[in-house]
Design a protein around this motif. Structure first.
Motif, PDB file in Angstrom:
ATOM      1  N   SER A  25      -1.563  -8.373  -7.032  1.00  0.00           N
ATOM      2  CA  SER A  25      -2.309  -7.215  -7.943  1.00  0.00           C
ATOM      3  C   SER A  25      -1.935  -7.724  -9.403  1.00  0.00           C
ATOM      4  O   SER A  25      -0.863  -7.464  -9.606  1.00  0.00           O
ATOM      5  CB  SER A  25      -1.611  -5.924  -7.660  1.00  0.00           C
ATOM      6  OG  SER A  25      -2.447  -4.903  -8.128  1.00  0.00           O
ATOM      7  N   ASP A  54     -10.974  -4.645  -7.880  1.00  0.00           N
ATOM      8  CA  ASP A  54     -10.617  -3.401  -7.627  1.00  0.00           C
ATOM      9  C   ASP A  54     -11.004  -2.427  -8.591  1.00  0.00           C
ATOM     10  O   ASP A  54     -10.324  -2.049  -9.559  1.00  0.00           O
ATOM     11  CB  ASP A  54      -9.207  -3.519  -7.829  1.00  0.00           C
ATOM     12  CG  ASP A  54      -8.323  -2.079  -7.449  1.00  0.00           C
ATOM     13  OD1 ASP A  54      -9.195  -1.155  -7.242  1.00  0.00           O
ATOM     14  OD2 ASP A  54      -7.189  -1.693  -7.481  1.00  0.00           O
ATOM     15  N   SER A 105      -1.506   5.669  -2.301  1.00  0.00           N
ATOM     16  CA  SER A 105       0.019   5.238  -1.886  1.00  0.00           C
ATOM     17  C   SER A 105       0.752   6.391  -2.789  1.00  0.00           C
ATOM     18  O   SER A 105       1.899   6.501  -2.619  1.00  0.00           O
ATOM     19  CB  SER A 105       0.280   3.887  -2.243  1.00  0.00           C
ATOM     20  OG  SER A 105      -0.114   3.608  -3.704  1.00  0.00           O
ATOM     21  N   ILE A 107      -8.383   0.546   2.624  1.00  0.00           N
ATOM     22  CA  ILE A 107      -6.922   0.453   1.961  1.00  0.00           C
ATOM     23  C   ILE A 107      -6.205   1.739   2.339  1.00  0.00           C
ATOM     24  O   ILE A 107      -6.844   2.609   2.457  1.00  0.00           O
ATOM     25  CB  ILE A 107      -7.477   0.417   0.318  1.00  0.00           C
ATOM     26  CG1 ILE A 107      -8.349  -0.631  -0.067  1.00  0.00           C
ATOM     27  CG2 ILE A 107      -5.883   0.446  -0.169  1.00  0.00           C
ATOM     28  CD1 ILE A 107      -7.876  -1.910   0.076  1.00  0.00           C
ATOM     29  N   VAL A 139       0.639  -6.793  -3.776  1.00  0.00           N
ATOM     30  CA  VAL A 139       1.973  -6.610  -4.584  1.00  0.00           C
ATOM     31  C   VAL A 139       1.665  -6.942  -6.026  1.00  0.00           C
ATOM     32  O   VAL A 139       1.121  -7.977  -6.242  1.00  0.00           O
ATOM     33  CB  VAL A 139       3.074  -7.640  -4.258  1.00  0.00           C
ATOM     34  CG1 VAL A 139       4.206  -7.268  -4.621  1.00  0.00           C
ATOM     35  CG2 VAL A 139       3.252  -7.373  -2.463  1.00  0.00           C
ATOM     36  N   GLY A 140       2.154  -5.958  -6.933  1.00  0.00           N
ATOM     37  CA  GLY A 140       1.863  -6.187  -8.253  1.00  0.00           C
ATOM     38  C   GLY A 140       3.003  -6.533  -8.879  1.00  0.00           C
ATOM     39  O   GLY A 140       3.649  -7.484  -9.108  1.00  0.00           O
ATOM     40  N   ARG A 141       3.554  -5.461  -9.343  1.00  0.00           N
ATOM     41  CA  ARG A 141       5.101  -5.371 -10.369  1.00  0.00           C
ATOM     42  C   ARG A 141       6.019  -6.072  -9.933  1.00  0.00           C
ATOM     43  O   ARG A 141       6.818  -6.937 -10.556  1.00  0.00           O
ATOM     44  CB  ARG A 141       5.455  -3.936 -10.907  1.00  0.00           C
ATOM     45  CG  ARG A 141       4.557  -3.427 -11.925  1.00  0.00           C
ATOM     46  CD  ARG A 141       4.811  -1.739 -11.848  1.00  0.00           C
ATOM     47  NE  ARG A 141       4.226  -1.071 -10.746  1.00  0.00           N
ATOM     48  CZ  ARG A 141       4.328   0.144 -10.364  1.00  0.00           C
ATOM     49  NH1 ARG A 141       5.142   0.845 -11.364  1.00  0.00           N
ATOM     50  NH2 ARG A 141       3.815   0.837  -9.509  1.00  0.00           N
TER      51      ARG A 141
HETATM   52  O1  O7E Z   1       2.718  -0.901  -7.603  1.00  0.00           O
HETATM   53  P1  O7E Z   1       2.336  -2.272  -7.707  1.00  0.00           P
HETATM   54  O2  O7E Z   1       2.747  -2.807  -9.052  1.00  0.00           O
HETATM   55  O3  O7E Z   1       2.655  -3.236  -6.633  1.00  0.00           O
HETATM   56  O4  O7E Z   1       0.811  -2.296  -7.888  1.00  0.00           O
HETATM   57  C1  O7E Z   1      -0.150  -1.917  -6.903  1.00  0.00           C
HETATM   58  C2  O7E Z   1      -1.492  -2.137  -7.052  1.00  0.00           C
HETATM   59  O5  O7E Z   1      -2.491  -1.406  -5.985  1.00  0.00           O
HETATM   60  C3  O7E Z   1      -2.071  -1.460  -8.491  1.00  0.00           C
HETATM   61  O6  O7E Z   1      -3.146  -2.439  -8.910  1.00  0.00           O
HETATM   62  C4  O7E Z   1      -2.475  -0.304  -7.892  1.00  0.00           C
HETATM   63  O7  O7E Z   1      -3.659   0.241  -8.769  1.00  0.00           O
HETATM   64  C5  O7E Z   1      -3.088  -0.306  -6.637  1.00  0.00           C
HETATM   65  N1  O7E Z   1      -3.320   0.612  -5.788  1.00  0.00           N
HETATM   66  C6  O7E Z   1      -2.241   1.265  -5.234  1.00  0.00           C
HETATM   67  O8  O7E Z   1      -1.114   1.261  -5.631  1.00  0.00           O
HETATM   68  N2  O7E Z   1      -2.201   2.491  -4.506  1.00  0.00           N
HETATM   69  C7  O7E Z   1      -3.265   2.729  -3.856  1.00  0.00           C
HETATM   70  O9  O7E Z   1      -3.551   3.853  -3.047  1.00  0.00           O
HETATM   71  C8  O7E Z   1      -4.693   1.948  -4.152  1.00  0.00           C
HETATM   72  C9  O7E Z   1      -4.332   0.799  -4.943  1.00  0.00           C
HETATM   73  C10 O7E Z   1      -5.466  -0.194  -4.846  1.00  0.00           C
HETATM   74  O10 O7E Z   1      -5.283  -1.127  -5.270  1.00  0.00           O
HETATM   75  O11 O7E Z   1      -6.447   0.271  -4.392  1.00  0.00           O
HETATM   76  C11 O7E Z   1      -7.572  -0.787  -4.023  1.00  0.00           C
HETATM   77  C12 O7E Z   1      -6.784  -1.812  -3.168  1.00  0.00           C
END
Ligand code: O7E
Length: 211
Positions: free
Chosen positions: A7, A58, A115, A144, A189-191
């Motif tokens: 991400s 996204d 989430s 998702i 996975v982002g951060r």
């Molecule tokens: O917490 P991180 O940094 O690992 O990033 C998580 C990424 O997933 C971030 O871009 C956020 O916007 C996205 N995300 C969630 O964290 N929770 C959700 O419920 C949904 C998303 C998301 O990406 O939805 C579409 C896939």
């Protein structure tokens, strides 16, 4: 094997490309959302096209069917391979996203439960289950579901069967990648990767965890 989706929520075009390139040997796709597109422009999809990895937009598309179609057509014209849509706008609206994706040879994933802690206010009580059924009815390519609630992933898996489940919320949001990777088709996975001292090393660690 469970996929690893990066991400890429950084705000600088050059840094985004550097991180994606560094992580690319260990990841299966790159998810790009509003933070990066608003900062760097839609052309970021072309900038990252050379990686040879699927690019997921996204944008959590959530409008009336006609507007959804127009948004998704722009997404695929820009070079993305998949789009993420919300399901709560209804079957017709989600179906418009799926149709636009499939017409372009792409994929569409529907958010059925989020989430973060506040997601329970509206998604629980049967709504996520209804959204999962909607995703099946719409012939979405996947859903998702939250890595922060593995028990919920299992409930939603019962509804969607073999449809793909992609799951954000591991690492920074507290989800355990070892547990979640066993339940889903891909972890997002982002951060934990892009804020790591060495994103390539962090990506390799996550890639090792999946099975
Ligand atoms: O917490 P991180 O940094 O690992 O990033 C998580 C990424 O997933 C971030 O871009 C956020 O916007 C996205 N995300 C969630 O964290 N929770 C959700 O419920 C949904 C998303 C998301 O990406 O939805 C579409 C896939």
């Amino acid at each position: 094997m469970t996929e690893l989706i990066l991400s890429l929520d950084v705000l600088d075009r050059k840094r985004a490309v550097e991180i994606a390139e560094a992580a690319s040997p260990c990841i299966d796709a790159v998810k790009i959302g509003y933070p990066l597109v608003l900062a760097a422009g839609l052309g970021i999809a072309r900038d990252l096209g050379g990686l040879g990895l699927p690019l997921i937009a996204d944008f959590k598309v959530a409008d009336i069917p006609n507007t959804n179609r127009l948004i998704c057509e722009q997404v695929f014209a820009a070079g993305f391979d998949a789009v993420i849509a919300h399901g709560f706008t209804g079957t017709d609206a989600a179906r418009a996203c799926v149709a636009a994706a499939h017409d372009s040879g792409g994929a569409c994933y529907v958010v059925v439960e989020m989430s973060h802690p506040g997601a329970t206010e509206f998604f629980h009580g049967g709504t996520a289950e209804r959204l999962a059924n909607l995703a099946v009815d719409c012939r979405a390519d996947g859903i998702i579901a939250p890595a922060t609630r593995p028990d919920r992933i299992s409930v939603l898996r019962e509804i969607v069967g073999s449809k793909a489940i992609y799951s954000p919320g591991v690492g920074a949001q507290g989800g355990d990648p070892e547990i979640v990777a066993r339940l889903v088709d891909g972890i997002i996975v982002g951060r934990s990767i892009y804020e790591a001292p060495d994103p390539a090393v962090a990506a390799r660690e996550f890639a090792r965890i999946r099975r």
